[in-house]
Design an enzyme around this catalytic site. Structure first.
Site, mmCIF file in Angstrom:
data_model
loop_
_atom_site.group_PDB
_atom_site.id
_atom_site.type_symbol
_atom_site.label_atom_id
_atom_site.label_comp_id
_atom_site.label_asym_id
_atom_site.label_seq_id
_atom_site.Cartn_x
_atom_site.Cartn_y
_atom_site.Cartn_z
ATOM 1 N N SER A 1 0.869 -1.283 0.105
ATOM 2 C CA SER A 1 0.031 -0.023 0.047
ATOM 3 C C SER A 1 0.779 1.331 0.115
ATOM 4 O O SER A 1 2.045 1.386 0.582
ATOM 5 C CB SER A 1 -0.783 0.002 1.174
ATOM 6 O OG SER A 1 -1.708 1.076 1.464
ATOM 7 N N TYR B 1 -2.682 0.209 9.765
ATOM 8 C CA TYR B 1 -2.858 -0.439 8.353
ATOM 9 C C TYR B 1 -1.597 -0.213 7.696
ATOM 10 O O TYR B 1 -0.908 -1.341 7.313
ATOM 11 C CB TYR B 1 -4.096 0.366 7.664
ATOM 12 C CG TYR B 1 -4.012 -0.210 6.178
ATOM 13 C CD1 TYR B 1 -4.150 -1.526 5.794
ATOM 14 C CD2 TYR B 1 -3.670 0.712 5.465
ATOM 15 C CE1 TYR B 1 -4.270 -1.888 4.574
ATOM 16 C CE2 TYR B 1 -3.697 0.324 3.906
ATOM 17 C CZ TYR B 1 -3.954 -1.029 3.394
ATOM 18 O OH TYR B 1 -3.897 -1.057 2.259
ATOM 19 N N LYS C 1 -17.384 -0.881 0.775
ATOM 20 C CA LYS C 1 -16.528 -0.364 1.616
ATOM 21 C C LYS C 1 -16.942 0.594 2.633
ATOM 22 O O LYS C 1 -16.240 1.156 3.409
ATOM 23 C CB LYS C 1 -15.241 0.076 0.913
ATOM 24 C CG LYS C 1 -14.400 -1.209 0.087
ATOM 25 C CD LYS C 1 -13.403 -0.460 -0.772
ATOM 26 C CE LYS C 1 -12.293 0.408 -0.174
ATOM 27 N NZ LYS C 1 -11.457 -0.627 0.607
#
Length: 327
Positions: free
Chosen positions: A113, A142, A183
């Site tokens: 990411s 995250y 989401k």
């Protein structure tokens, strides 16, 4: 047969669509839950759908039959605060799949990411050496969980430990496009802006709390999900290419640019309202991201990326504005 973890999710289901379109046999590992997430897969022929907890048993029986593993499954919410859950889902599972792919000589492509870059103080270079990776400072759990696995892989490569015949970690930037609807608050700003405008509201963008950026002038590298799937399919077809790669367009654009692209695609007049950035994310907010794309291009990838205007136009007119918005 290809295994796609997180295959019912946003990026995963778009990849599944591309694999099925090529006539590939696909097994999806994901939770479908009680909502409409199943619709992300409803148009595609699949070999099987298994829950993540059934993955070890599946691999024990089928690892030697796999042509490739795409590991897209993760807790992807940047607001997730359960560190143990992040470790179990984003780090431990990634390691387990690496070991399986190394043992059975299966190509392994996984989602990293752009959140690993943190505030961008150390740039956005997709170098994979340990020294460079150690300098990066993610702003949330995250991003850290993804960074932890990138560093784990780098150590394995440097120490020449067993590895898959091909491996690629993909640092996805700000992805938007069809099949992100499940989401909720973590869906793209493009999706939320469309819904706001459709309901007759003003398009809401965050105010800037940084002296160098105007309201709505915060910059992101927005990339269409179709381009993300195309990169992964290219890697599948080029098994000699391994490494850590950025997946963005290489051009940062402002949220105002994004809003204007949405208005233009909907043939609506601009109406933007600026709201304060929530205090719980304000000190972790990225004001600038822009992928350095030279590494992927030097590896041989030469397909042009959709511009923000092109990508948003296609997303709005071919999906969001249609009765059936799924791919």
């Amino acid at each position: 047969m290809f295994l796609v973890t997180g295959g019912a999710g946003f990026i995963g289901s778009n990849l599944v669509a591309s694999l099925v379109e090529q006539g590939k046999s696909v097994v999806v590992s994901d939770w479908l839950g009680h909502g409409d997430k199943w619709r992300n897969l409803a148009k595609h022929e699949l070999e099987d759908i298994i829950k993540p907890e059934a993955l070890p048993a599946f691999l024990a029986e089928n690892a030697d039959k796999l042509e490739g593993v795409f590991h897209m499954g993760a807790i992807s919410a940047t607001t997730e605060t359960d560190g143990d859950a992040l470790m179990e889902n984003n780090f431990k599972l990634s390691k387990d799949l690496w070991h399986v792919c190394a043992k059975h000589s299966v190509p392994y492509i996984y989602a990293s990411s752009a959140a690993t870059y943190g505030g961008g103080e150390h740039g956005f270079d997709d170098e994979e050496d340990i020294d460079h990776l150690t300098k990066l400072q993610p702003l949330n759990g995250y991003g850290w969980s993804k960074q932890l696995f990138d560093r784990w892989v780098a150590r394995r490569i440097e120490n020449k430990e067993p590895q898959p015949p091909q491996w690629a970690g993909l640092k996805f930037f700000n992805v938007y496009g069809p099949n992100e609807y499940h989401k909720g608050g973590q869906a793209s700003v493009a999706f939320h802006l469309f819904n706001q405008v459709m309901s007759g509201e003003a398009a809401k963008l965050f105010q800037s709390h940084h002296p160098d950026y105007s309201d709505g002038g915060q910059l992101r590298d927005f990339i269409a999900v179709e381009d993300c799937a195309r990169v992964m399919m290219w890697l599948k077809d080029n098994p000699r290419v391994s490494g850590l790669f950025n997946v963005g367009t290489g051009q940062a654009r402002s949220f105002v640019d994004l809003a204007r692209a949405v208005f233009a695609s909907m043939n609506r007049n601009e109406n933007i309202k600026y709201v304060p950035t929530p205090e719980n994310i304000r000190d972790k907010y990225q004001y600038f991201t822009e992928a350095r794309m030279s590494k992927l291009k030097e590896a041989g990838y030469d397909h042009p990326f959709a511009s923000l205007e092109e990508g948003v136009q296609r997303y709005v007119t071919e999906f969001l504005a249609q009765e059936d918005s799924y791919k």
